[in-house]
Enzyme design. Structure first.
Site, PDB file in Angstrom:
ATOM      1  N   ARG A 294      -4.426  37.404  25.273  1.00  0.00           N
ATOM      2  CA  ARG A 294      -3.950  37.218  24.544  1.00  0.00           C
ATOM      3  C   ARG A 294      -2.346  36.809  25.799  1.00  0.00           C
ATOM      4  O   ARG A 294      -1.185  36.133  24.903  1.00  0.00           O
ATOM      5  CB  ARG A 294      -3.911  38.486  24.470  1.00  0.00           C
ATOM      6  CG  ARG A 294      -4.174  38.705  22.712  1.00  0.00           C
ATOM      7  CD  ARG A 294      -4.692  39.548  22.135  1.00  0.00           C
ATOM      8  NE  ARG A 294      -5.517  40.253  20.862  1.00  0.00           N
ATOM      9  CZ  ARG A 294      -5.912  40.428  20.466  1.00  0.00           C
ATOM     10  NH1 ARG A 294      -5.554  41.953  20.098  1.00  0.00           N
ATOM     11  NH2 ARG A 294      -7.257  40.480  19.595  1.00  0.00           N
ATOM     12  N   TYR A 437      -7.068  31.139  18.960  1.00  0.00           N
ATOM     13  CA  TYR A 437      -8.122  32.049  19.502  1.00  0.00           C
ATOM     14  C   TYR A 437      -7.673  33.849  19.900  1.00  0.00           C
ATOM     15  O   TYR A 437      -6.067  33.132  20.280  1.00  0.00           O
ATOM     16  CB  TYR A 437      -9.202  31.162  20.668  1.00  0.00           C
ATOM     17  CG  TYR A 437      -8.307  30.102  21.413  1.00  0.00           C
ATOM     18  CD1 TYR A 437      -6.814  30.071  21.603  1.00  0.00           C
ATOM     19  CD2 TYR A 437      -9.681  29.409  22.457  1.00  0.00           C
ATOM     20  CE1 TYR A 437      -6.635  30.401  23.128  1.00  0.00           C
ATOM     21  CE2 TYR A 437      -8.593  28.588  23.136  1.00  0.00           C
ATOM     22  CZ  TYR A 437      -7.423  28.535  23.252  1.00  0.00           C
ATOM     23  OH  TYR A 437      -5.993  28.315  24.428  1.00  0.00           O
ATOM     24  N   GLU A 438      -8.284  34.419  20.200  1.00  0.00           N
ATOM     25  CA  GLU A 438      -7.817  35.678  21.278  1.00  0.00           C
ATOM     26  C   GLU A 438      -7.433  36.373  20.457  1.00  0.00           C
ATOM     27  O   GLU A 438      -5.996  37.162  19.871  1.00  0.00           O
ATOM     28  CB  GLU A 438      -7.412  34.995  22.727  1.00  0.00           C
ATOM     29  CG  GLU A 438      -7.222  34.383  23.515  1.00  0.00           C
ATOM     30  CD  GLU A 438      -8.512  34.413  24.078  1.00  0.00           C
ATOM     31  OE1 GLU A 438      -8.962  36.143  23.906  1.00  0.00           O
ATOM     32  OE2 GLU A 438      -9.609  34.145  24.329  1.00  0.00           O
ATOM     33  N   GLY A 439      -7.802  36.170  18.910  1.00  0.00           N
ATOM     34  CA  GLY A 439      -7.465  37.018  17.647  1.00  0.00           C
ATOM     35  C   GLY A 439      -5.815  36.310  17.069  1.00  0.00           C
ATOM     36  O   GLY A 439      -5.675  35.736  17.532  1.00  0.00           O
ATOM     37  N   GLN A 444      -2.616  38.859  14.581  1.00  0.00           N
ATOM     38  CA  GLN A 444      -1.738  39.857  15.539  1.00  0.00           C
ATOM     39  C   GLN A 444      -0.225  40.452  15.613  1.00  0.00           C
ATOM     40  O   GLN A 444       0.002  42.080  15.525  1.00  0.00           O
ATOM     41  CB  GLN A 444      -1.222  38.760  16.643  1.00  0.00           C
ATOM     42  CG  GLN A 444      -2.292  37.525  17.356  1.00  0.00           C
ATOM     43  CD  GLN A 444      -2.888  39.170  18.159  1.00  0.00           C
ATOM     44  OE1 GLN A 444      -2.187  39.884  18.886  1.00  0.00           O
ATOM     45  NE2 GLN A 444      -3.896  38.240  18.534  1.00  0.00           N
TER      46      GLN A 444
END
Length: 593
Positions: A294, A437-439, A444
């Site tokens: 992230r 991506y990555e949440g 977030q």
């Protein structure tokens, strides 16, 4: 249009703002002088400019190729990757115990801004390896670390993180990939993972996958997940490569951007794997990898914005169109450059203010990552708290703004930007995935208000507010820094009010917290940049007061003033919107959409 790494900007942040030489007594900093860091950045800039940037555009056009499970990268990428490994760049921040150079994260993140801007897709190969390395380093047995980390640290072997499956993305509790213990310490891993960045390629002899799976008989949901190390090629006890493991790339995704990165569908059929950490703690262990990713994603989004901004500036200087509203500035030419037009200046100043503020935000956060290892327990705890609190903000805010900057850059290019002749289109396409991506950025925001704010009774946010208050009290004064300090104080006041509103209204109706989360995160992000801009203004003014006539410092203050006067007022709008609560969002029945 050639990319130029912002060495001067980052050197100023490291030396004048963060004062890196003050940390010589911290673990990992003993041999890290500002002179050495300067040399590293200069060499890193050359590598990014001369080796990576020239293959970015061609890599976007060619993409990766899949043939019966074998994936090859774009022309010249394998050679560039090999040059990067030979130069030692992937090992910059890795543990010396496993062949790394042991540099602080703040130095590695500075170099990472160069590589991600030169080519976001290329930077993902070492970036994913670094994430997998971090997860193994933090949680695996010494036997696994000794066997796999040395060649991952150098980049000789690649690495990935395997979470997502066709039926589940964010809700990983629905993971179906199964792991069957074999009684000898190994597990047989079976399942399919999708959207695996750098999942298969021809740059390295081996790829070490970290795979989230459910041990046979484990409970449903998140608590039943475990994390496994699954190599593409089995590794013998002497470190040599053995037989191919029973896994393969079943295909590549056709994507909007980052074409040079192989986004793979990975199929595991009784593949041999080893448990990382303990059974049932897969998500806890994977969070080490995810948090690393992230931060890297926030860096990537901001870096793409920097490259797009640079291209827009060069285009604006060369493009002749119309005349200045105050009279011709290029009277001997057929028209003035579009740099004379206030609205073009607005777009470029907005991009510049976000990029330079974001660069400082990234390095400040990376320093907190280093300070987590401080021998001072209170300092280490504070840095750890800040990393938890800031990570979702940095990821979401900087990727949002990186995409916004890339969009502004395309607008500066006009119709030319919408064609594939210029790179404005690639920057916009590449930047868009960073918000997903990555949440996703919405996730977030929920993580920030739902988990990070209330953690430890709000200890992290209260500490951060106290730091800002101390800075404001110390630097109130007058002169060029005063508007920055006043703007920061006002933004902090609004963020504090927003935090109190969440505490009072989020508990009564959880939808209120969800509805407010994105505006709250944006308010947090804009306050964070105000804090860093105030610190940069202070450092620049100190140089001017000491007698420097270098225009760099005056230009830094002028750019910051744009942020304070034209961007920081958005804090009021974010506060007003979040305080409306959930009612207006949830009023329509689903069938009315």
């Amino acid at each position: 249009m050639a990319y130029k790494a912002p060495v001067r900007d980052l050197t100023f942040i490291l030396n004048d703002v963060l004062e890196i030489d003050r940390y010589a007594n911290q673990p990992g900093f003993a041999d890290v002088s500002s002179d050495l860091v300067g040399q590293i950045l200069e060499e890193g800039a050359k590598f990014a400019e001369e080796v990576i940037a020239p293959i970015n555009h061609s890599g976007d056009k060619e993409g990766c190729h899949w043939n019966d499970g074998v994936v090859t990268g774009p022309k010249g990428w394998k050679e560039a990757y090999k040059a990067m490994v030979e130069a030692g760049w992937p090992a910059l921040a890795a543990d010396p115990a496993y062949g790394g150079q042991g540099m602080p994260a703040v130095v590695s993140m500075a170099f990472g801004q160069f590589t991600a801007a030169a080519s976001a897709a290329f930077s993902m190969y070492p970036g994913l390896t670094a994430g997998a390395y971090a997860g193994i380093h933090a949680n695996a047995s010494e036997e696994l670390k000794t066997k796999y980390l040395p060649k991952m640290a150098t980049g000789e072997w690649g690495g990935t993180m395997n979470l997502t499956e066709p039926q589940c993305g964010t809700d990983l509790g629905m993971v179906r990939t199964k792991a069957v213990p074999q009684g000898d310490g190994t597990y047989k891993i079976t399942g399919q993972k999708i959207w695996i960045s750098a999942g298969e390629h021809d740059f390295t002899d081996n790829i070490i996958h970290t795979v989230l799976a459910r041990v046979e008989g484990a409970p449903a949901g998140i608590k039943g997940l475990s994390l496994f190390l699954v190599p593409k090629v089995m590794v013998n006890d002497d470190g040599s490569l053995g037989e191919r493991n029973s896994l393969m790339c079943a295909g590549l995704e056709h994507k909007m951007g980052i074409h040079g990165n192989a986004t793979a569908v990975m199929q595991y059929d009784d593949a041999t794997g080893w448990l990382i950490g303990e059974e049932g703690r897969g998500m806890n262990n994977m969070f080490v990898v995810m948090n690393e990713a992230r931060l890297g994603t926030g860096l990537q989004g901001l870096a793409i914005g920097d490259a797009a901004y640079q291209a827009a500036v060069e285009f604006a200087k060369d493009r002749l169109q119309g005349r200045s509203l105050t009279g011709p500035k290029n009277p001997d030419g057929p028209a003035d450059s579009i740099m004379v037009h206030p609205d073009v200046r607005r777009m470029l100043m907005e991009a510049k203010a976000f990029v330079e503020g974001g660069q400082a935000f990234i390095l400040w956060t990376a320093l907190q990552a280093d300070l987590q290892r401080s021998e001072d327990a209170a300092e280490a705890q504070k840095a750890h708290d800040y990393m938890g609190l800031i990570t979702p903000v940095l990821k979401a805010y900087l990727t949002d703004k990186g995409f916004h900057v890339a969009s502004l850059a395309m607008q500066v290019h006009g119709g030319s930007g919408y064609t594939e002749h210029f790179q404005a289109s690639q920057y916009l396409r590449d930047a868009r995935i960073t918000m997903i991506y990555e949440g996703t950025n919405g996730i977030q925001a929920l993580d920030l208000v739902g988990r990070k704010l209330p953690s430890q009774g709000g200890r992290a946010i209260m500490s951060w507010f106290a730091d800002i208050d101390a800075f404001v009290a110390e630097n109130g004064g007058e002169g060029s820094v005063q508007p920055f300090v006043e703007g920061l104080a006002d933004a902090k006041k609004k963020l504090q009010e927003a935090t109190m509103w969440l505490m009072q209204n989020g508990m009564a109706n959880p939808d209120n917290a969800g509805a407010a989360s994105t505006d709250y995160l944006n308010l947090f992000g804009i306050t964070a940049l105000a804090y860093l801009w105030a610190q940069m203004a202070k450092a620049a003014q100190a140089r001017i007061d000491a007698g420097s006539d270098d225009p760099f410092y005056a230009n830094k203050i002028a750019t910051g003033r744009y942020f304070v006067e034209r961007i920081l007022p958005d804090a009021h709008a974010h506060l007003a919107k979040m305080k409306t609560g959930a009612d207006v969002l949830m009023a329509l029945p689903a069938e009315a959409f």
